[in-house]
Design a protein around this motif. Structure first.
Motif, mmCIF file in Angstrom:
data_model
loop_
_atom_site.group_PDB
_atom_site.id
_atom_site.type_symbol
_atom_site.label_atom_id
_atom_site.label_comp_id
_atom_site.label_asym_id
_atom_site.label_seq_id
_atom_site.Cartn_x
_atom_site.Cartn_y
_atom_site.Cartn_z
ATOM 1 N N ASP A 126 52.695 34.512 52.776
ATOM 2 C CA ASP A 126 51.333 34.887 52.389
ATOM 3 C C ASP A 126 50.926 36.181 51.977
ATOM 4 O O ASP A 126 50.285 36.596 50.860
ATOM 5 C CB ASP A 126 50.342 34.295 53.292
ATOM 6 C CG ASP A 126 50.514 35.148 54.624
ATOM 7 O OD1 ASP A 126 51.636 35.451 55.080
ATOM 8 O OD2 ASP A 126 49.462 35.409 55.403
ATOM 9 N N ALA A 127 51.477 37.276 52.471
ATOM 10 C CA ALA A 127 51.201 38.537 52.146
ATOM 11 C C ALA A 127 51.755 38.920 50.826
ATOM 12 O O ALA A 127 51.338 39.644 50.045
ATOM 13 C CB ALA A 127 51.513 39.491 53.380
ATOM 14 N N GLU A 128 53.059 38.570 50.675
ATOM 15 C CA GLU A 128 53.818 38.675 49.359
ATOM 16 C C GLU A 128 52.977 38.059 48.178
ATOM 17 O O GLU A 128 52.830 38.541 47.128
ATOM 18 C CB GLU A 128 55.027 38.239 49.447
ATOM 19 C CG GLU A 128 55.715 38.188 48.057
ATOM 20 C CD GLU A 128 57.226 37.259 48.312
ATOM 21 O OE1 GLU A 128 57.697 37.373 46.979
ATOM 22 O OE2 GLU A 128 57.443 36.866 49.159
ATOM 23 N N LEU A 129 52.716 36.856 48.358
ATOM 24 C CA LEU A 129 51.618 36.054 47.399
ATOM 25 C C LEU A 129 50.280 36.667 47.055
ATOM 26 O O LEU A 129 49.671 36.887 45.911
ATOM 27 C CB LEU A 129 51.424 34.539 47.683
ATOM 28 C CG LEU A 129 52.729 33.817 48.137
ATOM 29 C CD1 LEU A 129 52.474 32.434 48.643
ATOM 30 C CD2 LEU A 129 53.705 33.709 46.854
ATOM 31 N N GLU A 137 51.125 39.296 38.981
ATOM 32 C CA GLU A 137 52.437 38.795 38.649
ATOM 33 C C GLU A 137 52.243 37.106 38.859
ATOM 34 O O GLU A 137 53.362 36.487 38.770
ATOM 35 C CB GLU A 137 53.445 39.348 39.827
ATOM 36 C CG GLU A 137 53.729 40.712 39.574
ATOM 37 C CD GLU A 137 54.424 41.360 40.670
ATOM 38 O OE1 GLU A 137 55.655 40.929 40.840
ATOM 39 O OE2 GLU A 137 54.070 41.991 41.547
ATOM 40 N N LEU A 138 51.181 36.637 39.718
ATOM 41 C CA LEU A 138 50.908 35.188 39.998
ATOM 42 C C LEU A 138 49.434 35.162 39.342
ATOM 43 O O LEU A 138 48.703 35.804 39.284
ATOM 44 C CB LEU A 138 51.055 34.764 41.295
ATOM 45 C CG LEU A 138 52.446 34.861 41.834
ATOM 46 C CD1 LEU A 138 52.193 34.523 43.323
ATOM 47 C CD2 LEU A 138 53.113 33.766 41.181
ATOM 48 N N ASP A 139 49.379 33.781 38.858
ATOM 49 C CA ASP A 139 47.908 33.511 38.394
ATOM 50 C C ASP A 139 47.214 32.857 39.703
ATOM 51 O O ASP A 139 46.096 32.657 39.852
ATOM 52 C CB ASP A 139 47.912 32.325 37.233
ATOM 53 C CG ASP A 139 48.502 32.902 36.010
ATOM 54 O OD1 ASP A 139 48.049 34.122 35.585
ATOM 55 O OD2 ASP A 139 49.552 32.390 35.691
ATOM 56 N N VAL A 140 48.229 31.914 40.365
ATOM 57 C CA VAL A 140 47.242 31.134 41.421
ATOM 58 C C VAL A 140 48.349 31.348 42.688
ATOM 59 O O VAL A 140 49.446 31.127 42.765
ATOM 60 C CB VAL A 140 47.365 29.709 41.205
ATOM 61 C CG1 VAL A 140 46.783 28.821 42.249
ATOM 62 C CG2 VAL A 140 46.511 29.435 39.902
ATOM 63 N N ALA A 141 47.668 31.469 44.004
ATOM 64 C CA ALA A 141 48.532 31.265 45.046
ATOM 65 C C ALA A 141 47.874 30.361 46.045
ATOM 66 O O ALA A 141 46.860 30.236 46.321
ATOM 67 C CB ALA A 141 48.462 32.669 45.792
#
Length: 303
Positions: A126-129, A137-141
Protein backbone atom coordinates in the motif's frame (compact mmCIF):
# COMPACT_ATOMS: atom_id res chain seq x y z
CA UNK A 1 -8.61 -19.69 -19.38
CA UNK A 2 -12.38 -20.01 -19.07
CA UNK A 3 -12.05 -23.44 -17.45
CA UNK A 4 -9.54 -22.04 -14.95
CA UNK A 5 -11.88 -19.15 -14.10
CA UNK A 6 -14.71 -21.63 -13.59
CA UNK A 7 -12.50 -23.76 -11.34
CA UNK A 8 -11.57 -20.75 -9.17
CA UNK A 9 -15.25 -19.78 -8.86
CA UNK A 10 -16.22 -23.31 -7.75
CA UNK A 11 -13.39 -23.39 -5.20
CA UNK A 12 -14.44 -20.05 -3.74
CA UNK A 13 -18.16 -20.85 -3.71
CA UNK A 14 -17.86 -24.35 -2.27
CA UNK A 15 -20.50 -25.82 -4.59
CA UNK A 16 -21.36 -26.09 -8.27
CA UNK A 17 -24.78 -24.58 -7.63
CA UNK A 18 -23.42 -21.43 -5.99
CA UNK A 19 -20.68 -21.07 -8.61
CA UNK A 20 -23.16 -21.46 -11.48
CA UNK A 21 -25.21 -18.58 -10.06
CA UNK A 22 -22.13 -16.37 -9.77
CA UNK A 23 -20.97 -17.24 -13.29
CA UNK A 24 -24.49 -17.07 -14.73
CA UNK A 25 -24.24 -20.44 -16.49
CA UNK A 26 -26.16 -23.68 -15.97
CA UNK A 27 -24.97 -26.12 -13.33
CA UNK A 28 -24.75 -29.07 -15.80
CA UNK A 29 -22.62 -26.99 -18.18
CA UNK A 30 -20.35 -25.98 -15.31
CA UNK A 31 -20.05 -29.58 -14.16
CA UNK A 32 -19.08 -30.66 -17.67
CA UNK A 33 -16.39 -27.96 -17.84
CA UNK A 34 -15.00 -29.16 -14.50
CA UNK A 35 -14.91 -32.81 -15.59
CA UNK A 36 -13.13 -31.84 -18.81
CA UNK A 37 -10.56 -29.86 -16.83
CA UNK A 38 -9.95 -32.77 -14.45
CA UNK A 39 -9.61 -35.17 -17.39
CA UNK A 40 -7.13 -32.85 -19.08
CA UNK A 41 -5.06 -32.46 -15.91
CA UNK A 42 -5.31 -36.13 -14.95
CA UNK A 43 -6.26 -35.40 -11.33
CA UNK A 44 -9.38 -35.01 -9.20
CA UNK A 45 -9.65 -31.39 -8.11
CA UNK A 46 -12.65 -31.68 -5.78
CA UNK A 47 -14.19 -34.22 -3.46
CA UNK A 48 -17.95 -34.20 -4.06
CA UNK A 49 -20.36 -34.55 -1.13
CA UNK A 50 -23.96 -33.71 -0.25
CA UNK A 51 -23.07 -30.21 0.99
CA UNK A 52 -21.09 -29.26 -2.11
CA UNK A 53 -17.41 -29.75 -2.91
CA UNK A 54 -14.08 -29.46 -1.12
CA UNK A 55 -10.66 -29.17 -2.67
CA UNK A 56 -8.47 -32.24 -2.84
CA UNK A 57 -4.79 -31.81 -2.06
CA UNK A 58 -4.09 -31.55 -5.79
CA UNK A 59 -6.93 -29.05 -6.13
CA UNK A 60 -5.54 -26.84 -3.36
CA UNK A 61 -2.13 -26.76 -5.03
CA UNK A 62 -3.70 -26.04 -8.42
CA UNK A 63 -5.89 -23.27 -6.97
CA UNK A 64 -2.94 -21.37 -5.53
CA UNK A 65 -1.22 -21.38 -8.91
CA UNK A 66 -4.46 -20.73 -10.83
CA UNK A 67 -5.17 -17.55 -8.89
CA UNK A 68 -1.69 -16.27 -9.69
CA UNK A 69 -2.26 -17.14 -13.34
CA UNK A 70 -5.51 -15.14 -13.31
CA UNK A 71 -3.62 -12.08 -12.09
CA UNK A 72 -0.88 -12.64 -14.67
CA UNK A 73 -3.51 -13.13 -17.37
CA UNK A 74 -4.99 -9.73 -16.59
CA UNK A 75 -1.58 -8.18 -17.20
CA UNK A 76 -1.04 -10.20 -20.37
CA UNK A 77 -4.49 -9.37 -21.71
CA UNK A 78 -3.92 -5.68 -21.12
CA UNK A 79 -0.51 -5.78 -22.80
CA UNK A 80 -1.94 -6.94 -26.15
CA UNK A 81 -4.93 -4.62 -26.12
CA UNK A 82 -3.46 -2.29 -28.79
CA UNK A 83 -3.27 -5.23 -31.21
CA UNK A 84 -6.92 -6.18 -30.73
CA UNK A 85 -8.63 -2.82 -30.99
CA UNK A 86 -7.95 0.90 -31.18
CA UNK A 87 -6.83 2.11 -27.77
CA UNK A 88 -7.98 5.54 -26.73
CA UNK A 89 -6.65 5.53 -23.15
CA UNK A 90 -4.19 3.67 -20.93
CA UNK A 91 -5.18 3.08 -17.31
CA UNK A 92 -2.32 2.16 -14.96
CA UNK A 93 -3.70 0.27 -11.96
CA UNK A 94 -1.86 -0.67 -8.79
CA UNK A 95 -3.33 -3.26 -6.40
CA UNK A 96 -2.20 -4.90 -3.18
CA UNK A 97 -1.70 -8.67 -3.34
CA UNK A 98 -4.81 -9.62 -1.32
CA UNK A 99 -7.02 -7.28 -3.31
CA UNK A 100 -5.52 -8.58 -6.56
CA UNK A 101 -6.29 -12.16 -5.61
CA UNK A 102 -9.98 -11.36 -5.17
CA UNK A 103 -10.68 -8.57 -7.64
CA UNK A 104 -8.49 -9.22 -10.69
CA UNK A 105 -10.39 -12.38 -11.76
CA UNK A 106 -13.67 -10.51 -11.28
CA UNK A 107 -12.41 -7.58 -13.34
CA UNK A 108 -11.47 -9.96 -16.15
CA UNK A 109 -14.96 -11.44 -16.06
CA UNK A 110 -16.69 -8.04 -16.08
CA UNK A 111 -14.48 -6.01 -18.40
CA UNK A 112 -15.76 -5.38 -21.91
CA UNK A 113 -13.25 -5.99 -24.70
CA UNK A 114 -14.76 -3.06 -26.59
CA UNK A 115 -14.03 -0.52 -23.86
CA UNK A 116 -11.14 1.02 -25.79
CA UNK A 117 -9.05 1.22 -22.60
CA UNK A 118 -5.76 -0.58 -22.15
CA UNK A 119 -5.28 -1.65 -18.53
CA UNK A 120 -1.83 -2.19 -17.05
CA UNK A 121 -1.75 -3.86 -13.63
CA UNK A 122 0.99 -3.62 -11.00
CA UNK A 123 0.94 -5.47 -7.66
CA UNK A 124 2.61 -3.88 -4.64
CA UNK A 125 2.33 -2.83 -1.00
CA UNK A 126 0.00 0.00 0.00
CA UNK A 127 2.76 2.51 0.83
CA UNK A 128 4.40 1.90 -2.53
CA UNK A 129 1.10 2.30 -4.37
CA UNK A 130 0.29 5.56 -2.58
CA UNK A 131 3.70 6.90 -3.54
CA UNK A 132 3.19 5.84 -7.17
CA UNK A 133 -0.08 7.79 -7.29
CA UNK A 134 1.56 10.94 -5.94
CA UNK A 135 4.42 10.68 -8.45
CA UNK A 136 1.99 10.05 -11.36
CA UNK A 137 3.37 6.55 -11.99
CA UNK A 138 -0.12 5.10 -11.45
CA UNK A 139 -3.59 6.35 -12.31
CA UNK A 140 -5.55 4.23 -9.83
CA UNK A 141 -4.59 2.29 -6.70
CA UNK A 142 -6.69 -0.31 -4.86
CA UNK A 143 -5.42 -1.48 -1.49
CA UNK A 144 -6.44 -2.18 2.08
CA UNK A 145 -4.95 -0.22 4.97
CA UNK A 146 -5.67 0.62 8.60
CA UNK A 147 -4.33 4.14 8.14
CA UNK A 148 -6.69 7.09 7.70
CA UNK A 149 -5.69 8.73 4.43
CA UNK A 150 -5.92 12.49 4.17
CA UNK A 151 -5.26 12.54 0.45
CA UNK A 152 -7.33 14.06 -2.36
CA UNK A 153 -9.28 11.79 -4.71
CA UNK A 154 -9.64 9.04 -2.10
CA UNK A 155 -12.68 6.82 -1.55
CA UNK A 156 -13.34 4.07 0.97
CA UNK A 157 -15.16 1.31 -0.90
CA UNK A 158 -15.53 -1.15 1.98
CA UNK A 159 -14.17 -2.17 5.37
CA UNK A 160 -12.81 -5.51 6.53
CA UNK A 161 -12.22 -7.05 9.96
CA UNK A 162 -8.90 -8.41 11.19
CA UNK A 163 -9.05 -12.07 12.25
CA UNK A 164 -7.24 -14.61 14.37
CA UNK A 165 -6.83 -17.57 12.00
CA UNK A 166 -5.55 -20.99 12.95
CA UNK A 167 -6.27 -24.74 13.12
CA UNK A 168 -9.42 -25.93 14.95
CA UNK A 169 -7.21 -27.26 17.75
CA UNK A 170 -6.17 -23.68 18.54
CA UNK A 171 -9.12 -21.54 17.48
CA UNK A 172 -12.78 -22.12 18.40
CA UNK A 173 -15.01 -19.97 16.17
CA UNK A 174 -18.03 -20.82 18.32
CA UNK A 175 -16.61 -18.53 21.02
CA UNK A 176 -17.15 -15.50 18.79
CA UNK A 177 -14.89 -12.42 18.72
CA UNK A 178 -11.63 -12.62 20.65
CA UNK A 179 -10.26 -9.77 22.75
CA UNK A 180 -6.97 -8.34 21.55
CA UNK A 181 -5.39 -8.91 24.97
CA UNK A 182 -6.10 -12.66 24.73
CA UNK A 183 -3.80 -12.92 21.71
CA UNK A 184 -0.71 -12.42 23.88
CA UNK A 185 -0.73 -16.09 24.95
CA UNK A 186 -1.15 -17.55 21.45
CA UNK A 187 1.87 -18.46 19.26
CA UNK A 188 1.66 -16.22 16.21
CA UNK A 189 3.32 -16.49 12.79
CA UNK A 190 3.09 -13.39 10.60
CA UNK A 191 4.11 -11.80 7.32
CA UNK A 192 6.92 -9.27 6.95
CA UNK A 193 6.45 -5.85 8.52
CA UNK A 194 5.78 -4.34 5.07
CA UNK A 195 2.54 -6.30 4.63
CA UNK A 196 -0.62 -4.33 5.50
CA UNK A 197 -2.14 -6.93 7.83
CA UNK A 198 1.15 -7.24 9.77
CA UNK A 199 1.51 -3.45 9.98
CA UNK A 200 -2.09 -3.22 11.14
CA UNK A 201 -1.58 -5.86 13.86
CA UNK A 202 1.54 -4.09 15.12
CA UNK A 203 -0.36 -0.79 15.14
CA UNK A 204 -3.14 -2.34 17.25
CA UNK A 205 -0.61 -3.86 19.65
CA UNK A 206 1.10 -0.50 20.12
CA UNK A 207 -2.11 1.47 20.63
CA UNK A 208 -3.45 -1.10 23.12
CA UNK A 209 -0.08 -1.57 24.89
CA UNK A 210 0.25 -5.33 24.36
CA UNK A 211 2.90 -7.65 22.90
CA UNK A 212 2.22 -10.62 20.63
CA UNK A 213 3.98 -13.97 21.03
CA UNK A 214 5.55 -13.73 17.56
CA UNK A 215 7.35 -17.03 16.96
CA UNK A 216 8.12 -16.59 13.25
CA UNK A 217 8.14 -13.95 10.52
CA UNK A 218 7.62 -15.84 7.28
CA UNK A 219 7.16 -15.15 3.60
CA UNK A 220 5.52 -16.31 1.36
CA UNK A 221 1.95 -17.17 2.35
CA UNK A 222 2.48 -20.84 1.49
CA UNK A 223 5.16 -21.12 4.19
CA UNK A 224 2.92 -19.51 6.81
CA UNK A 225 0.11 -21.82 5.77
CA UNK A 226 2.37 -24.85 6.26
CA UNK A 227 3.38 -23.74 9.76
CA UNK A 228 -0.25 -23.18 10.70
CA UNK A 229 -1.48 -26.51 9.35
CA UNK A 230 1.42 -28.72 10.43
CA UNK A 231 2.61 -27.02 13.63
CA UNK A 232 -0.65 -25.60 15.03
CA UNK A 233 0.37 -21.96 14.85
CA UNK A 234 -1.98 -19.03 14.33
CA UNK A 235 -1.87 -15.87 12.27
CA UNK A 236 -3.40 -12.42 12.62
CA UNK A 237 -4.56 -11.62 9.13
CA UNK A 238 -7.37 -10.65 6.83
CA UNK A 239 -9.88 -13.34 5.92
CA UNK A 240 -9.16 -13.59 2.15
CA UNK A 241 -5.50 -14.45 2.78
CA UNK A 242 -6.54 -17.98 3.82
CA UNK A 243 -9.89 -18.12 2.04
CA UNK A 244 -9.43 -21.63 0.64
CA UNK A 245 -8.36 -23.25 3.93
CA UNK A 246 -11.16 -21.47 5.80
CA UNK A 247 -13.61 -22.70 3.20
CA UNK A 248 -12.68 -26.37 3.57
CA UNK A 249 -12.35 -26.24 7.37
CA UNK A 250 -8.63 -26.88 7.69
CA UNK A 251 -8.36 -23.44 9.29
CA UNK A 252 -10.96 -21.51 11.27
CA UNK A 253 -11.20 -17.88 12.35
CA UNK A 254 -12.42 -15.51 15.05
CA UNK A 255 -12.79 -11.76 14.47
CA UNK A 256 -10.62 -9.61 16.71
CA UNK A 257 -12.55 -7.45 19.15
CA UNK A 258 -10.63 -4.19 19.54
CA UNK A 259 -11.38 -0.57 18.89
CA UNK A 260 -10.36 0.31 15.34
CA UNK A 261 -9.75 -3.32 14.33
CA UNK A 262 -10.90 -2.97 10.75
CA UNK A 263 -9.11 -2.33 7.49
CA UNK A 264 -10.37 0.05 4.83
CA UNK A 265 -10.46 -0.85 1.15
CA UNK A 266 -9.28 2.32 -0.57
CA UNK A 267 -9.66 3.55 -4.12
CA UNK A 268 -7.07 6.25 -4.73
CA UNK A 269 -6.90 8.09 -8.06
CA UNK A 270 -4.39 10.40 -9.67
CA UNK A 271 -5.28 14.09 -9.80
CA UNK A 272 -6.42 15.14 -13.25
CA UNK A 273 -7.41 11.64 -14.38
CA UNK A 274 -9.89 11.69 -17.27
CA UNK A 275 -13.37 11.16 -15.85
CA UNK A 276 -14.47 9.28 -18.97
CA UNK A 277 -11.84 6.68 -18.13
CA UNK A 278 -12.28 6.70 -14.35
CA UNK A 279 -16.07 6.44 -14.13
CA UNK A 280 -16.42 3.15 -16.09
CA UNK A 281 -13.55 1.69 -14.08
CA UNK A 282 -15.15 2.69 -10.76
CA UNK A 283 -18.40 1.09 -11.89
CA UNK A 284 -16.48 -2.07 -12.86
CA UNK A 285 -14.81 -2.28 -9.45
CA UNK A 286 -18.02 -1.64 -7.52
CA UNK A 287 -19.84 -4.32 -9.51
CA UNK A 288 -17.04 -6.82 -8.91
CA UNK A 289 -17.08 -6.09 -5.16
CA UNK A 290 -20.85 -6.52 -4.97
CA UNK A 291 -20.61 -9.86 -6.80
CA UNK A 292 -17.95 -11.15 -4.41
CA UNK A 293 -19.85 -10.04 -1.31
CA UNK A 294 -23.16 -11.45 -2.59
CA UNK A 295 -21.47 -14.81 -3.25
CA UNK A 296 -19.84 -14.80 0.24
CA UNK A 297 -16.42 -14.86 -1.41
CA UNK A 298 -15.18 -11.67 0.28
CA UNK A 299 -15.83 -10.53 3.88
CA UNK A 300 -16.01 -6.84 3.00
CA UNK A 301 -18.68 -4.56 4.41
CA UNK A 302 -19.63 -2.37 1.47
CA UNK A 303 -20.10 1.31 2.25
Amino acid sequence: MRAMRYFVAIARSGSLRAASEVLNISQPALGMQLRQLEDRLGVTLFDRHSRGVTLTRAGAVFLEEAEQVMVAYAKAEASIAPFRRPVTEVLRIGVSSTVARLLIPEMIAEKSDSSGIEIKVRVGYDAELRSNILTDELDVALFDSHLPLNLPNTRILATEDLWLIGPPSRVDPELGPIKLQALQSIPIVMDSIRAPDRAFAEYLATTHDIRFDLVAEVEPISSRRQLMLEHEMCCISTYPTFLNELGDGRLVARPIDAEGASLRLYLLTRSGLNGQVLEPFEALIEKAIRRLVAANQAPWKVL
